[in-house]
Design an enzyme around this catalytic site. Structure first.
Site, PDB file in Angstrom:
ATOM      1  N   CYS A  14       0.832  -1.217   0.000  1.00 28.72           N
ATOM      2  CA  CYS A  14       0.000   0.000   0.000  1.00 28.72           C
ATOM      3  C   CYS A  14       0.867   1.267   0.000  1.00 28.72           C
ATOM      4  O   CYS A  14       1.663   1.472   0.911  1.00 28.72           O
ATOM      5  CB  CYS A  14      -0.911   0.000   1.231  1.00 28.72           C
ATOM      6  SG  CYS A  14      -1.849   1.534   1.398  1.00 28.72           S
TER       7      CYS A  14
ATOM      8  N   LYS B  65     -10.529  -8.360   5.532  1.00 29.40           N
ATOM      9  CA  LYS B  65     -10.171  -7.621   6.742  1.00 29.40           C
ATOM     10  C   LYS B  65     -10.656  -8.298   8.020  1.00 29.40           C
ATOM     11  O   LYS B  65     -11.789  -8.792   8.071  1.00 29.40           O
ATOM     12  CB  LYS B  65     -10.741  -6.202   6.672  1.00 29.40           C
ATOM     13  CG  LYS B  65     -10.142  -5.372   5.540  1.00 29.40           C
ATOM     14  CD  LYS B  65     -10.900  -4.075   5.323  1.00 29.40           C
ATOM     15  CE  LYS B  65     -10.391  -3.381   4.067  1.00 29.40           C
ATOM     16  NZ  LYS B  65     -11.206  -2.223   3.690  1.00 29.40           N
TER      17      LYS B  65
ATOM     18  N   VAL C 169      -5.653   1.327   5.819  1.00 24.73           N
ATOM     19  CA  VAL C 169      -4.333   1.523   6.406  1.00 24.73           C
ATOM     20  C   VAL C 169      -3.741   2.797   5.780  1.00 24.73           C
ATOM     21  O   VAL C 169      -4.156   3.179   4.689  1.00 24.73           O
ATOM     22  CB  VAL C 169      -3.403   0.302   6.138  1.00 24.73           C
ATOM     23  CG1 VAL C 169      -3.923  -0.926   6.830  1.00 24.73           C
ATOM     24  CG2 VAL C 169      -3.184   0.036   4.662  1.00 24.73           C
TER      25      VAL C 169
ATOM     26  N   GLU D  77      -5.191   8.141   8.569  1.00 27.82           N
ATOM     27  CA  GLU D  77      -4.972   9.017   7.410  1.00 27.82           C
ATOM     28  C   GLU D  77      -3.474   9.301   7.277  1.00 27.82           C
ATOM     29  O   GLU D  77      -2.860   9.894   8.168  1.00 27.82           O
ATOM     30  CB  GLU D  77      -5.769  10.333   7.486  1.00 27.82           C
ATOM     31  CG  GLU D  77      -7.262  10.162   7.473  1.00 27.82           C
ATOM     32  CD  GLU D  77      -7.782   9.553   6.167  1.00 27.82           C
ATOM     33  OE1 GLU D  77      -7.123   9.693   5.119  1.00 27.82           O
ATOM     34  OE2 GLU D  77      -8.856   8.927   6.215  1.00 27.82           O
ATOM     35  N   SER D  78      -2.900   8.905   6.138  1.00 27.55           N
ATOM     36  CA  SER D  78      -1.437   8.895   6.025  1.00 27.55           C
ATOM     37  C   SER D  78      -0.739  10.244   6.277  1.00 27.55           C
ATOM     38  O   SER D  78       0.248  10.273   7.023  1.00 27.55           O
ATOM     39  CB  SER D  78      -0.996   8.285   4.691  1.00 27.55           C
ATOM     40  OG  SER D  78      -1.497   8.996   3.592  1.00 27.55           O
TER      41      SER D  78
END
Length: 242
Positions: free
Chosen positions: A32, A59, A72, A85-86
């Site tokens: 990801c 999941k 993720v 939230e990245s």
């Protein structure tokens, strides 16, 4: 169970216990790009951490308690605090932990990085749209031209700054935030989109020498094989190659 290259946890798996003191836990998935952002920052700052991979095609039920959206990355602290939230996870890591600061100290420079990231977020959907178009055998000429034009704007930013990296002479937060998609250009069949962007090409080569990038990079062929499984909704996709 934990580690960048551990097998993913899926439906029916037991929830992991509390995060040990002195560690931060990252819920991730090996392929990801959004989770890779957090992995890059954890490495760059030398933060003691553990990684638990989640099977995004199957999941675990307990994971929705960590993030109701089921996405993720998610960070979990030893106090049970959850951050998702990245860009938010990455800024949290930069602020909460000592060591080299990846975000600039100057408010204007910080704003410039956030504006660049906001612009870039409009490109990521085009890249995946191209993946789907290639899969469906569609003509991607117009889409590739649009992507090349957007990369042209990123080229202009480097030209105006006259630096190797977007943050100056060393890698900064925004460099890590946009890197995962450039790493995947070959797998996305979009490497030629940089043909007319020499400064961006130089940036890509410089990024490949960064220790955090070296530690998290995925071989293009491995990613291509994963992508084929992912596009078929295969529950085996997330563990490809293990």
């Amino acid at each position: 169970m934990s580690g960048d290259h551990s097998r993913s946890l899926g439906k029916g798996s037991a929830a992991p216990g509390p995060v040990p003191a002195g560690l931060v836990r990252l819920y991730s998935m090996r392929f990801c790009p959004y989770a890779q952002r957090a992995r890059l920052v954890l490495r760059a700052k030398g933060i003691s951490h553990e990684v638990i991979n989640i099977n995004l095609k199957n999941k675990p039920e307990w994971y929705f308690e960590k993030n109701p959206a089921g996405l993720v990355p998610v960070l979990e602290t030893s106090k049970g605090q959850l951050i998702c939230e990245s860009p938010i996870t990455c800024e949290y890591l930069d602020e909460a932990f000592p060591g080299k600061k990846l975000m600039p100290s100057d408010p204007y420079e910080r704003a410039c990085q956030r504006m660049l990231l906001e612009d870039f977020s409009k490109i990521t959907s085009l890249l995946f749209k191209h993946v789907l178009a290639v899969k469906d055998g569609q003509d991607t000429t117009a889409l590739k031209a649009e992507i090349a034009e957007k990369f042209g704007r990123l080229e202009e930013v480097l030209s105006k700054r006259n630096t190797v990296f977007y943050g100056g002479d060393s890698v900064s937060m925004v460099d890590y935030m946009i890197w995962p998609w450039f790493e995947r250009l070959e797998a996305f069949q979009l490497k030629d989109s940089l043909n007319h962007a020499p400064k961006l090409q130089r940036w890509v080569e410089a990024m490949k020498e960064d220790p955090a990038v070296k530690a998290t990079i995925t071989d293009p062929q491995t990613f291509k094989n994963y992508l084929q499984l992912y596009l078929k909704n295969s529950p085996e996709a997330c563990d490809y190659g293990l």
